[in-house]
Each structure stands twice: as structure tokens, then as C-alpha cells.
Design an enzyme around this catalytic site. Structure first.
Site, PDB file in Angstrom:
ATOM      1  N   GLU A  39       0.857  -1.186   0.000  1.00  0.00           N
ATOM      2  CA  GLU A  39       0.000   0.000   0.000  1.00  0.00           C
ATOM      3  C   GLU A  39       0.892   1.235   0.000  1.00  0.00           C
ATOM      4  O   GLU A  39       1.812   1.347   0.830  1.00  0.00           O
ATOM      5  CB  GLU A  39      -0.930   0.039   1.228  1.00  0.00           C
ATOM      6  CG  GLU A  39      -1.840   1.255   1.168  1.00  0.00           C
ATOM      7  CD  GLU A  39      -2.760   1.426   2.380  1.00  0.00           C
ATOM      8  OE1 GLU A  39      -2.657   0.645   3.352  1.00  0.00           O
ATOM      9  OE2 GLU A  39      -3.569   2.368   2.340  1.00  0.00           O
ATOM     10  N   GLU A  64       4.891   4.943   3.727  1.00  0.00           N
ATOM     11  CA  GLU A  64       4.242   6.199   4.131  1.00  0.00           C
ATOM     12  C   GLU A  64       5.304   7.293   4.289  1.00  0.00           C
ATOM     13  O   GLU A  64       6.263   7.111   5.048  1.00  0.00           O
ATOM     14  CB  GLU A  64       3.469   5.975   5.444  1.00  0.00           C
ATOM     15  CG  GLU A  64       2.965   7.225   6.109  1.00  0.00           C
ATOM     16  CD  GLU A  64       2.099   8.102   5.201  1.00  0.00           C
ATOM     17  OE1 GLU A  64       1.141   7.594   4.603  1.00  0.00           O
ATOM     18  OE2 GLU A  64       2.418   9.295   5.098  1.00  0.00           O
ATOM     19  N   ASP A  92       9.554   7.684   0.883  1.00  0.00           N
ATOM     20  CA  ASP A  92       8.950   8.301  -0.285  1.00  0.00           C
ATOM     21  C   ASP A  92       8.836   7.178  -1.308  1.00  0.00           C
ATOM     22  O   ASP A  92       9.847   6.704  -1.843  1.00  0.00           O
ATOM     23  CB  ASP A  92       9.833   9.436  -0.816  1.00  0.00           C
ATOM     24  CG  ASP A  92       9.202  10.137  -2.013  1.00  0.00           C
ATOM     25  OD1 ASP A  92       8.380   9.510  -2.706  1.00  0.00           O
ATOM     26  OD2 ASP A  92       9.531  11.306  -2.257  1.00  0.00           O
ATOM     27  N   ASP A 115      -2.305  11.807  -2.942  1.00  0.00           N
ATOM     28  CA  ASP A 115      -2.071  13.167  -3.443  1.00  0.00           C
ATOM     29  C   ASP A 115      -3.085  14.217  -3.008  1.00  0.00           C
ATOM     30  O   ASP A 115      -3.820  14.774  -3.839  1.00  0.00           O
ATOM     31  CB  ASP A 115      -1.992  13.131  -4.981  1.00  0.00           C
ATOM     32  CG  ASP A 115      -0.781  12.340  -5.446  1.00  0.00           C
ATOM     33  OD1 ASP A 115       0.223  12.326  -4.720  1.00  0.00           O
ATOM     34  OD2 ASP A 115      -0.856  11.742  -6.522  1.00  0.00           O
ATOM     35  N   LYS A 119      -2.292  22.727  -5.195  1.00  0.00           N
ATOM     36  CA  LYS A 119      -1.677  23.936  -5.748  1.00  0.00           C
ATOM     37  C   LYS A 119      -0.646  23.556  -6.806  1.00  0.00           C
ATOM     38  O   LYS A 119       0.037  22.537  -6.671  1.00  0.00           O
ATOM     39  CB  LYS A 119      -1.009  24.751  -4.636  1.00  0.00           C
ATOM     40  CG  LYS A 119      -2.008  25.280  -3.635  1.00  0.00           C
ATOM     41  CD  LYS A 119      -1.350  26.147  -2.601  1.00  0.00           C
ATOM     42  CE  LYS A 119      -2.422  26.640  -1.638  1.00  0.00           C
ATOM     43  NZ  LYS A 119      -1.942  26.848  -0.289  1.00  0.00           N
ATOM     44  N   ASP A 151     -11.671  10.410  -4.381  1.00  0.00           N
ATOM     45  CA  ASP A 151     -12.995  11.051  -4.412  1.00  0.00           C
ATOM     46  C   ASP A 151     -12.983  12.280  -5.318  1.00  0.00           C
ATOM     47  O   ASP A 151     -13.978  12.994  -5.384  1.00  0.00           O
ATOM     48  CB  ASP A 151     -13.450  11.435  -2.986  1.00  0.00           C
ATOM     49  CG  ASP A 151     -12.406  12.225  -2.225  1.00  0.00           C
ATOM     50  OD1 ASP A 151     -11.215  12.139  -2.581  1.00  0.00           O
ATOM     51  OD2 ASP A 151     -12.778  12.938  -1.273  1.00  0.00           O
TER      52      ASP A 151
HETATM   53  C1  LIG Z   1      -4.998  11.715   1.525  1.00  0.00           C
HETATM   54  S1  LIG Z   1      -3.943  10.687   2.456  1.00  0.00           S
HETATM   55  C2  LIG Z   1      -4.800   9.107   2.340  1.00  0.00           C
HETATM   56  C3  LIG Z   1      -4.422   8.178   3.442  1.00  0.00           C
HETATM   57  C4  LIG Z   1      -4.975   6.757   3.291  1.00  0.00           C
HETATM   58  N1  LIG Z   1      -4.472   6.133   2.072  1.00  0.00           N
HETATM   59  C5  LIG Z   1      -6.467   6.752   3.298  1.00  0.00           C
HETATM   60  O1  LIG Z   1      -7.066   6.501   2.223  1.00  0.00           O
HETATM   61  O2  LIG Z   1      -7.053   6.979   4.356  1.00  0.00           O
HETATM   62  C6  LIG Z   1      -2.531  10.417   1.377  1.00  0.00           C
HETATM   63  C7  LIG Z   1      -1.396   9.680   2.084  1.00  0.00           C
HETATM   64  O3  LIG Z   1      -0.324   9.468   1.171  1.00  0.00           O
HETATM   65  C8  LIG Z   1       0.899   9.798   1.819  1.00  0.00           C
HETATM   66  N2  LIG Z   1       1.894  10.118   0.767  1.00  0.00           N
HETATM   67  C9  LIG Z   1       1.894  11.208  -0.032  1.00  0.00           C
HETATM   68  N3  LIG Z   1       2.950  11.193  -0.861  1.00  0.00           N
HETATM   69  C10 LIG Z   1       3.640  10.043  -0.586  1.00  0.00           C
HETATM   70  C11 LIG Z   1       4.835   9.458  -1.097  1.00  0.00           C
HETATM   71  N4  LIG Z   1       5.551  10.060  -2.060  1.00  0.00           N
HETATM   72  N5  LIG Z   1       5.246   8.263  -0.592  1.00  0.00           N
HETATM   73  C12 LIG Z   1       4.538   7.661   0.412  1.00  0.00           C
HETATM   74  N6  LIG Z   1       3.412   8.182   0.951  1.00  0.00           N
HETATM   75  C13 LIG Z   1       2.960   9.345   0.454  1.00  0.00           C
HETATM   76  C14 LIG Z   1       0.518  10.967   2.717  1.00  0.00           C
HETATM   77  O4  LIG Z   1       1.452  11.214   3.745  1.00  0.00           O
HETATM   78  C15 LIG Z   1      -0.821  10.480   3.253  1.00  0.00           C
HETATM   79  O5  LIG Z   1      -0.689   9.620   4.367  1.00  0.00           O
END
Ligand SMILES: C[S@@+](CC[C@H](N)C(=O)[O-])C[C@H]1O[C@@H](n2cnc3c(N)ncnc32)[C@H](O)[C@@H]1O
Length: 220
Positions: A39, A64, A92, A115, A119, A151
Site C-alpha cells: 500500500e 508512508e 517516499d 495526493d 496547488k 474522491d
Molecule cells: C490523503 S492521504 C490518504 C491516506 C490513506 N491512504 C487513506 O485513504 O485513508 C494520502 C497519504 O499518502 C501519503 N503520501 C503522499 N505522498 C507520498 C509518497 N511520495 N510516498 C509515500 N506516501 C505518500 C501521505 O502522507 C498520506 O498519508
């Protein structure tokens, strides 16, 4: 892409990460048996727990980017007795997936509501893109799945366009030739997915499948 080094005062600077090295074998991260699922961006980790409950045979790794959530979720997985088959690692995903080995070793990739940046100046933060898709296509087994939910309708259209452009991935949605899915068939939901459903908002779901690799013939 450079590796992020947390400041020495960061309260979650000890968040678990992949071991050092150009190549990190999945079996070394989670030894044992059972298919691997990954994931990307698990956030608070609800999907990892629900998926582990639904599929006791799988090994799961979440990547994460946020130190805090990767550390907290990994500890909670351990406390729940799941530490030997599920991890939440600080990474990352765009750069760290490039170090994973071997090729063709992951059955499913999940991106739930990625994502949350809107912006223009944040475009460089977007996790979905050619770099990530190349790693996903390399790591998926033949016929392995990439499931994406959002969404945001425009984001779904953008993701669909980007994934469809990848030569190794083909649509695997509800209807032949389409990537769209009405439901989530994985018996587990992400925290954001639960919230969006409670709020009565639509969820856009896409599924793609890794094309079968060409057979390698020995010409010698
Ligand atoms: C809008 S949140 C959604 C969290 C979860 N997937 C959910 O549906 O409840 C997006 C998640 O992706 C993580 N994220 C964003 N860019 C990332 C990257 N380059 N590598 C790993 N995680 C990332 C963010 O820190 C955040 O936890």
C-alpha cells in the site's frame, strides 16, 4: 531523488525504514511465505489492519512518507501481533520502490486517495507519475493488480490517463477494456474511504493489471 534525513529533534525520527542498499529483497523485510501486497500512503493504517484480517495469508508493506504515521502504525501492527507479516515503513514511495527486489514479486498495489495537494507549486509532490508506475510494473507479477481510489473526479481522470499510457499495464475494471470499478473488492477499506462513504460522496475506483511478460528465449 535525495533521501530525506529527519532533523535530530524530530519526535518520530526513529520511524522504521527499508534497510540500506541498492537492492532490498522483500523476503528480507518480511520473511516467511504468502503473497506480497503493497500500500502506498497508508496514512493512519486502517487498510493494512482490515486487509490483514480479510486475508490472513498475505504479507503487507505500507510505504508512508510521514514519519509520524509510519512510526505509529508500525508500532500498532506489532502490538496487534501482526508485525511478522505487516509493516508500515517511512519512505517516499517514488524513490524507495526502486530499490525493492526481486522483479515480479508483488501481487497487488493499493493507492487509496493519494495526493491531497492541489496547488500548482505542489505538483512535484504528486506520488502518482511515470517513476512510480515503472516501479509498480516492474514489481508486479504477471496478472498482478494496481487498485487506485479517489474522491476527486479530475484526479481519477488524470490517474486513468497516466496508467493507461504505461505499456505494461492494462485496464481490469468491471467491463472489458475499462478500468472503472463500482465497488472495492478487497474486503478492506482505507480510513479516508470509510469517511467518504459515510459522507455519501462518490468514490472513483480504477483497476489495472500487469500484462504477461514476454517469454525469454535462449538463443545460444
Ligand atoms: C490523503 S492521504 C490518504 C491516506 C490513506 N491512504 C487513506 O485513504 O485513508 C494520502 C497519504 O499518502 C501519503 N503520501 C503522499 N505522498 C507520498 C509518497 N511520495 N510516498 C509515500 N506516501 C505518500 C501521505 O502522507 C498520506 O498519508
Amino acid at each position: 531523488m535525495t533521501t530525506y534525513t529527519p532533523s535530530p529533534n524530530h519526535p518520530y525520527k526513529h520511524a522504521p525504514r527499508l534497510p540500506e542498499g541498492d537492492r532490498v529483497r522483500l523476503d528480507d523485510v518480511l520473511p516467511g511465505s504468502g503473497p506480497f501486497e503493497i500500500e502506498i500512503g497508508p496514512g493512519r493504517g486502517g487498510f493494512l489492519f482490515e486487509r490483514c484480517a480479510a486475508r490472513p495469508d498475505v504479507r503487507m508493506i505500507g510505504f508512508e512518507i510521514r514519519l509520524k504515521w509510519s512510526a505509529i502504525v508500525d508500532e500498532k501492527l506489532r502490538q496487534a501481533g501482526l508485525g511478522s507479516r505487516a509493516r508500515s515503513l517511512n519512505a517516499d514511495a517514488r524513490s524507495e520502490l526502486q530499490r525493492l527486489a526481486p522483479d515480479a514479486s508483488v501481487t497487488t498495489f493499493f493507492l487509496h486517495f493519494p495526493d491531497p495537494w492541489w496547488k500548482k507549486r505542489h505538483t512535484k509532490r504528486l506520488v502518482m507519475g511515470p517513476e512510480l508506475l515503472d516501479s509498480i510494473a516492474r514489481l508486479l507479477i504477471d496478472g498482478g493488480e494496481l487498485f487506485v481510489q479517489t474522491d476527486v473526479e479530475e484526479r481519477a481522470a488524470l490517474y486513468d490517463e497516466q496508467i493507461a499510457a504505461h505499456p505494461d499495464l492494462e485496464p481490469a475494471g468491471d467491463a472489458p477494456g475499462s478500468s472503472n470499478m463500482l465497488e472495492n473488492p478487497y474486503e478492506a477499506r482505507s480510513p479516508r474511504e470509510h469517511r467518504v462513504i459515510e459522507d455519501g460522496l462518490p468514490v472513483h475506483r480504477l483497476r489495472y493489471r500487469r500484462r504477461v511478460r514476454a517469454a525469454v528465449t535462449d538463443q545460444s
